[in-house]
Design an enzyme around this catalytic site. Structure first.
Site, mmCIF file in Angstrom:
data_model
loop_
_atom_site.group_PDB
_atom_site.id
_atom_site.type_symbol
_atom_site.label_atom_id
_atom_site.label_comp_id
_atom_site.label_asym_id
_atom_site.label_seq_id
_atom_site.Cartn_x
_atom_site.Cartn_y
_atom_site.Cartn_z
ATOM 1 N N ILE A 198 0.884 -1.255 -0.224
ATOM 2 C CA ILE A 198 -0.119 -0.130 0.016
ATOM 3 C C ILE A 198 0.988 1.382 0.033
ATOM 4 N N ASP A 201 11.740 2.063 5.076
ATOM 5 C CA ASP A 201 11.624 0.647 5.145
ATOM 6 C C ASP A 201 12.730 -0.062 5.742
ATOM 7 N N SER A 205 9.561 -6.295 1.932
ATOM 8 C CA SER A 205 9.505 -5.637 0.468
ATOM 9 C C SER A 205 10.628 -5.715 0.145
ATOM 10 N N LEU A 223 3.536 -5.668 10.715
ATOM 11 C CA LEU A 223 3.521 -6.774 10.427
ATOM 12 C C LEU A 223 1.959 -7.025 10.093
ATOM 13 N N LYS A 224 1.346 -8.075 9.170
ATOM 14 C CA LYS A 224 0.243 -7.925 9.007
ATOM 15 C C LYS A 224 -0.451 -9.310 8.446
ATOM 16 N N SER A 263 -7.143 -1.345 10.321
ATOM 17 C CA SER A 263 -7.756 -2.266 9.348
ATOM 18 C C SER A 263 -9.298 -2.600 9.970
ATOM 19 N N TYR A 317 -3.118 -9.808 15.517
ATOM 20 C CA TYR A 317 -2.764 -8.539 14.744
ATOM 21 C C TYR A 317 -3.897 -7.477 14.783
ATOM 22 N N LYS A 353 -3.670 -3.362 16.101
ATOM 23 C CA LYS A 353 -4.276 -2.268 15.304
ATOM 24 C C LYS A 353 -4.915 -1.392 16.174
ATOM 25 N N PHE A 367 -10.497 -2.135 4.184
ATOM 26 C CA PHE A 367 -11.172 -3.230 4.021
ATOM 27 C C PHE A 367 -10.161 -4.176 3.239
ATOM 28 N N ASN A 368 -10.469 -4.805 2.218
ATOM 29 C CA ASN A 368 -9.564 -5.750 1.798
ATOM 30 C C ASN A 368 -8.800 -5.089 0.516
ATOM 31 N N GLY A 374 -11.554 -18.868 12.212
ATOM 32 C CA GLY A 374 -11.445 -17.538 12.263
ATOM 33 C C GLY A 374 -12.147 -16.578 11.186
HETATM 34 P P1 NAD Z 1 3.372 -4.676 3.421
HETATM 35 O O1 NAD Z 1 3.843 -5.637 4.342
HETATM 36 O O2 NAD Z 1 3.633 -4.980 2.060
HETATM 37 O O3 NAD Z 1 4.020 -3.207 3.891
HETATM 38 C C1 NAD Z 1 4.556 -3.055 5.160
HETATM 39 C C2 NAD Z 1 6.019 -2.487 4.879
HETATM 40 O O4 NAD Z 1 6.495 -2.316 6.208
HETATM 41 C C3 NAD Z 1 6.839 -3.403 4.096
HETATM 42 O O5 NAD Z 1 7.555 -2.899 3.176
HETATM 43 C C4 NAD Z 1 7.878 -3.969 5.642
HETATM 44 O O6 NAD Z 1 9.203 -4.005 5.082
HETATM 45 C C5 NAD Z 1 7.762 -2.461 6.335
HETATM 46 N N1 NAD Z 1 8.004 -2.773 7.860
HETATM 47 C C6 NAD Z 1 7.354 -3.648 8.424
HETATM 48 N N2 NAD Z 1 7.840 -3.752 9.831
HETATM 49 C C7 NAD Z 1 8.660 -2.408 9.683
HETATM 50 C C8 NAD Z 1 9.457 -1.991 10.949
HETATM 51 N N3 NAD Z 1 9.447 -2.283 12.092
HETATM 52 N N4 NAD Z 1 10.309 -0.635 10.397
HETATM 53 C C9 NAD Z 1 10.127 -0.246 9.145
HETATM 54 N N5 NAD Z 1 9.431 -0.901 7.887
HETATM 55 C C10 NAD Z 1 8.709 -2.042 8.523
HETATM 56 O O7 NAD Z 1 1.902 -4.317 3.855
HETATM 57 P P2 NAD Z 1 0.804 -3.392 3.186
HETATM 58 O O8 NAD Z 1 -0.278 -4.582 2.713
HETATM 59 O O9 NAD Z 1 1.312 -2.568 2.203
HETATM 60 O O10 NAD Z 1 0.104 -2.935 4.573
HETATM 61 C C11 NAD Z 1 0.593 -1.606 5.062
HETATM 62 C C12 NAD Z 1 -0.094 -1.306 6.486
HETATM 63 O O11 NAD Z 1 -1.594 -1.442 5.969
HETATM 64 C C13 NAD Z 1 0.219 -2.281 7.602
HETATM 65 O O12 NAD Z 1 0.208 -1.420 8.733
HETATM 66 C C14 NAD Z 1 -0.871 -3.176 7.342
HETATM 67 O O13 NAD Z 1 -0.977 -3.617 8.785
HETATM 68 C C15 NAD Z 1 -2.189 -2.459 7.111
HETATM 69 N N6 NAD Z 1 -3.316 -2.845 6.412
HETATM 70 C C16 NAD Z 1 -3.001 -3.774 5.593
HETATM 71 C C17 NAD Z 1 -4.004 -4.545 4.977
HETATM 72 C C18 NAD Z 1 -3.944 -5.394 3.804
HETATM 73 O O14 NAD Z 1 -4.919 -6.411 3.691
HETATM 74 N N7 NAD Z 1 -2.882 -5.144 2.993
HETATM 75 C C19 NAD Z 1 -5.358 -4.553 5.492
HETATM 76 C C20 NAD Z 1 -5.374 -3.716 6.626
HETATM 77 C C21 NAD Z 1 -4.507 -2.969 7.033
HETATM 78 N N1 UFG Z 2 -10.211 -17.153 0.792
HETATM 79 C C1 UFG Z 2 -10.438 -18.518 -0.066
HETATM 80 N N2 UFG Z 2 -9.178 -19.329 -0.357
HETATM 81 C C2 UFG Z 2 -7.834 -18.503 -0.068
HETATM 82 C C3 UFG Z 2 -7.820 -17.391 0.743
HETATM 83 C C4 UFG Z 2 -9.014 -16.941 0.920
HETATM 84 O O1 UFG Z 2 -11.399 -19.107 0.079
HETATM 85 O O2 UFG Z 2 -6.673 -19.380 -0.396
HETATM 86 C C5 UFG Z 2 -11.605 -16.730 1.126
HETATM 87 C C6 UFG Z 2 -11.504 -16.388 2.496
HETATM 88 O O3 UFG Z 2 -12.190 -17.428 3.317
HETATM 89 C C7 UFG Z 2 -12.527 -15.167 2.675
HETATM 90 C C8 UFG Z 2 -11.938 -14.523 1.267
HETATM 91 O O4 UFG Z 2 -11.357 -15.233 0.566
HETATM 92 O O5 UFG Z 2 -13.606 -15.524 2.419
HETATM 93 C C9 UFG Z 2 -11.104 -13.217 1.738
HETATM 94 O O6 UFG Z 2 -9.848 -13.887 2.400
HETATM 95 P P1 UFG Z 2 -8.430 -12.915 2.690
HETATM 96 O O7 UFG Z 2 -7.611 -13.920 3.396
HETATM 97 O O8 UFG Z 2 -7.977 -12.548 1.168
HETATM 98 O O9 UFG Z 2 -8.834 -11.822 3.362
HETATM 99 P P2 UFG Z 2 -9.568 -11.757 4.891
HETATM 100 O O10 UFG Z 2 -10.976 -10.915 4.760
HETATM 101 O O11 UFG Z 2 -9.596 -12.883 5.654
HETATM 102 O O12 UFG Z 2 -8.573 -11.029 5.799
HETATM 103 C C10 UFG Z 2 -7.739 -9.658 5.059
HETATM 104 C C11 UFG Z 2 -6.439 -9.530 5.939
HETATM 105 C C12 UFG Z 2 -6.762 -9.053 7.152
HETATM 106 C C13 UFG Z 2 -7.500 -7.917 7.305
HETATM 107 C C14 UFG Z 2 -8.627 -7.798 6.311
HETATM 108 C C15 UFG Z 2 -9.579 -6.626 6.337
HETATM 109 O O13 UFG Z 2 -5.753 -10.622 5.859
HETATM 110 O O14 UFG Z 2 -5.450 -8.730 8.085
HETATM 111 O O15 UFG Z 2 -8.427 -8.776 5.121
HETATM 112 O O16 UFG Z 2 -8.721 -5.771 5.759
HETATM 113 F F1 UFG Z 2 -7.635 -7.430 8.343
#
Ligand code: NAD
Ligand code: UFG
Length: 336
Positions: A12, A31, A36, A83-84, A124, A148, A152, A177-178, A293
């Site tokens: 993101i 970073d 990444s 971390l996510k 999130s 996790y 948040k 969201f997703n 979950g």
């Molecule tokens: P990502 O893992 O691609 O990006 C996170 C970045 O932070 C990575 O480049 C990683 O190397 C860096 N990082 C991690 N720990 C660090 C630290 N201690 N110091 C410096 N850098 C560090 O994840 P993303 O999908 O881009 O998510 C970005 C943010 O959004 C995260 O905080 C995540 O929890 C949140 N978020 C993501 C999602 C999703 O589904 N992708 C959904 C909701 C919230």
């Molecule tokens: N799913 C499958 N097969 C897979 C992976 C997922 O059927 O291999 C289904 C899941 O059961 C769910 C949907 O696809 O119904 C989405 O699953 P994701 O794992 O892609 O996403 P989640 O909604 O479970 O969770 C994600 C992140 C969370 C975050 C949340 C909201 O993993 O960290 O979106 O942002 F909090």
């Protein structure tokens, strides 16, 4: 504005860097590359035709943050670093609280010391937990069900207390969201290490032939077609949400929470179908047991972001799937 993006080379962060740089802001990335690749910043530079500074460092290193905030005359921070992975957070909770919570405290200390008072935080939808009603709005009760999600929520609470302690803070908590999809160039996108946990990256690997089939986690939910429904938001819409939040904060102090979603639930089968159309291929699937979950369905009310920030998602599922497939093909051509 001079803006620091922690976690700026992540999924993101990299898309937000493009949007902010293209909007005329001066963007610095920080970073530790734990999830990444160093090459991402060069690709951001290619897309934007600018040279962004990219610093290797950890948000838990407060002195590095102080020096960085001062050196680049930072005016605002977008805090993505963390971390996510939900499953990993249950195995390694201390690492999650250290990175996500202690990392955020370190950043806030550095911001306080350098008088930087504007921050946008990546939260999130997972903070809501089991829906008491849908769509989730920002006042829905909070009850995250994994470590996790609790990291948040803790950071959200810390930021709310910080805002109350000193009215000069300007804080936006963005509940994503997703996030799915990729930049239209196909040069940046989500790049998980190892076998993906999330649906879209898994579909992409299957489409590319790197994995044999997709497991559908349950088709007996009380949803339209029995599979889980989620609010998938294009990462470029999400990135633009950060620009909107930063604009909002120039006019408002305090702490405000915004959902960033589309408000439209999409099922696993619908996403697979759209991806097959975009990639002109077939995704082999197998229905397996529900994943522990998982919630059957959740999606956002995005009304608040629309009314207060004039932001709404513009891109549809076709844009999402086409851009994901472009990125998957480009990713395959990289040798790192
Ligand atoms: P990502 O893992 O691609 O990006 C996170 C970045 O932070 C990575 O480049 C990683 O190397 C860096 N990082 C991690 N720990 C660090 C630290 N201690 N110091 C410096 N850098 C560090 O994840 P993303 O999908 O881009 O998510 C970005 C943010 O959004 C995260 O905080 C995540 O929890 C949140 N978020 C993501 C999602 C999703 O589904 N992708 C959904 C909701 C919230
Ligand atoms: N799913 C499958 N097969 C897979 C992976 C997922 O059927 O291999 C289904 C899941 O059961 C769910 C949907 O696809 O119904 C989405 O699953 P994701 O794992 O892609 O996403 P989640 O909604 O479970 O969770 C994600 C992140 C969370 C975050 C949340 C909201 O993993 O960290 O979106 O942002 F909090």
């Amino acid at each position: 504005m001079n803006i620091l993006l922690t976690g700026g080379t992540g999924y993101i962060g990299s898309h937000t860097a493009v949007v902010l740089a293209n909007a005329g802001h001066s963007v610095v990335l920080l970073d530790n590359f734990c999830n990444s690749n160093q090459s991402v910043s060069a690709r951001i530079n290619q897309i934007t035709n600018q040279t962004l500074v990219c610093i290797e460092g950890d948000v838990r290193d407060t002195d590095l943050l102080i020096n960085t905030l001062k050196k680049f005359k930072t005016e605002a921070v977008v805090h993505f670093a963390g971390l996510k992975a939900v499953g990993e957070s249950a195995q390694e909770p201390l690492s999650y609280f250290d990175n996500n919570v202690a990392g955020s405290i370190s950043l806030l200390e550095a911001m306080k010391k350098t008088n930087v008072r504007t921050i946008v935080f990546s939260s999130s939808a997972t903070v809501y937990g089991k829906p008491q009603y849908l769509p989730y709005d920002e006042v829905h009760p909070l009850n995250p069900i994994n470590p996790y999600g609790r990291t948040k929520l803790q950071v959200e609470e810390i930021l709310q207390d910080v805002a109350k302690s000193d009215y000069s803070w300007r804080i936006a908590l963005l509940r994503y969201f997703n996030p799915v999809g990729a930049h239209v160039s196909g040069m940046i996108g989500e790049d998980p290490r190892g076998t993906p946990n999330n649906l879209m990256p898994y579909i992409m690997r299957v489409a590319a032939g790197a994995l044999p089939h997709l497991n559908i986690f349950g088709d007996d939910y009380d949803t339209r077609d029995g599979t889980g429904e989620r609010d998938y938001i294009h990462v470029m819409d999400l990135a633009e949400g950060h620009l909107a939040a930063l604009n909002y904060l120039t006019q408002h102090s305090g702490c405000e929470i915004f959902n960033l979603g589309t408000g439209i639930p999409v099922s696993v089968l619908e996403l697979i179908h759209e991806f097959e159309v975009a990639s002109q291929g077939t995704i082999p699937t197998e229905v397996v047991a529900r994943r522990a979950g998982d919630l059957p369905i959740y999606f956002a009310s995005a009304n608040k972001a629309k009314s207060l920030m004039d932001w709404s998602a513009k891109r549809d599922l076709t844009d999402i799937c086409k851009s994901s497939w472009n990125w998957q093909k480009f990713r395959g051509s990289l040798d790192d």
